[in-house]
Scaffold this motif. Structure first.
Motif: not given
Length: 328
Positions: A238-249
């Protein structure tokens, strides 16, 4: 009825011999009733086609009949030229044959279609391996390919990842698969999958073998990929991601984010992502830096916390030990 389907039906019978209406329907992706109508149309056109009833029956052409249908539609010509991978043919020892086949195919096309295919070939280039993939040296690939074609048993010395690493195997080569720039051999007994670039020694035995009638290379590889992905999914995080982090997945993580992601008031996204192991996930999420926060499992969160604490302490010590720079 489309003329292209009648041509396909005729060429199927010409290349495969006797086929039932059900088999033809499956190949052409139409109903059996449609196959009956197409066969009647070919009869009316004078094609020497006949059918036998019963369990062993089916449709077939009269012995010795060969169609003179050589025309290609635009889409078919495009597909043939774009489907060819010169690099793969060369690795298999078929580079010259590939070039000759393309030359003959191009010469057989009418001038307008030939010009169209030339323009298309100049605008598309196939380079399958990823950017960071290392070139896999597979010196025994041509010999393996020849054994696959000839149906000969292979005696190999193979390097695997677990102990003992170097083992001797006697293999019945069922087929070769090119995946992301690497060649894989699917071989019995089993069958099992072997990386061709991990073959250390190879001898082609003077012994033939028969591939089981129920074996399908395509079906096997599909199942192999499914089970491989399942083995990689060792748990969830279970993780929290910033908008930039989400784009890097990418890959499975990106698909899981799309399926489970829930936006939070601060713009971050909370999601459940698959992980292979705590050690692998530690490296993956650490690479996202401040754009990711692991909430669960606790073991993974604690491990990342310990790493970040050690890194912070190291940089603090480095700054303290660096003498201040004098201004000119």
């Amino acid at each position: 009825m489309p003329p292209s389907r009648l041509i396909s039906l005729l060429l199927l019978l010409q290349t495969k011999g006797r086929m039932t209406a059900a088999q033809l329907a499956q190949q052409l992706e139409v109903s059996v009733r449609t196959v009956y109508r197409d066969v009647e149309a070919l009869h009316a056109a004078g094609v020497p086609l006949y059918g036998d009833a019963g369990h062993a029956g089916g449709y077939q052409l009269l012995a010795g009949h060969r169609s003179r249908l050589t025309g290609l539609f635009t889409g078919e010509a495009e597909a043939l030229f774009l489907a060819g991978v010169p690099g793969a043919a060369a690795e298999l020892g078929l580079g010259a044959h590939f070039a000759d086949a393309q030359l003959k195919l191009r010469a057989a096309l009418p001038a307008p279609l030939r010009d169209h295919v030339d323009r298309l070939s100049a605008r598309f280039h196939i380079d399958a391996p990823g950017w960071y993939a290392e070139d896999a040296d597979a010196p025994f690939l041509p010999a393996v390919a020849e054994a696959v074609r000839a149906g000969r048993v292979l005696a190999v010395r193979y390097r695997r990842w677990k102990e003992p690493t170097d083992v001797d195997r006697r293999l019945a080569p069922y087929g070769l698969v090119l995946k992301a720039g690497r060649w894989y051999l699917v071989a019995g007994p089993g069958p099992r999958t072997y990386r061709v670039d991990q073959i250390l020694e190879l001898d082609v035995a003077d012994e033939e073998f028969e591939i089981p009638d129920d074996f399908s290379l395509t079906a096997y590889w599909t199942d192999h990929q499914t089970s491989f992905r399942a083995r990689l999914h060792g748990g969830d995080a279970l993780v929290r991601l910033s908008p930039d982090g989400a784009k890097r997945l990418t890959g499975e993580s990106a698909r899981a984010l799309a399926a489970t992601g829930v936006p939070e008031p601060d713009g971050w996204i909370r999601a459940t992502l698959p992980i292979e192991s705590v050690a692998h996930a530690h490296d993956t999420f650490l690479a996202l830096g401040a754009d990711a926060e692991v909430l669960e499992p606790a073991e993974l969160r604690d491990r990342i916390t310990a790493t970040n604490t050690a890194l912070a302490a190291r940089y603090v010590r480095a700054r303290a030990s660096t003498p201040p720079q004098r201004r000119p």
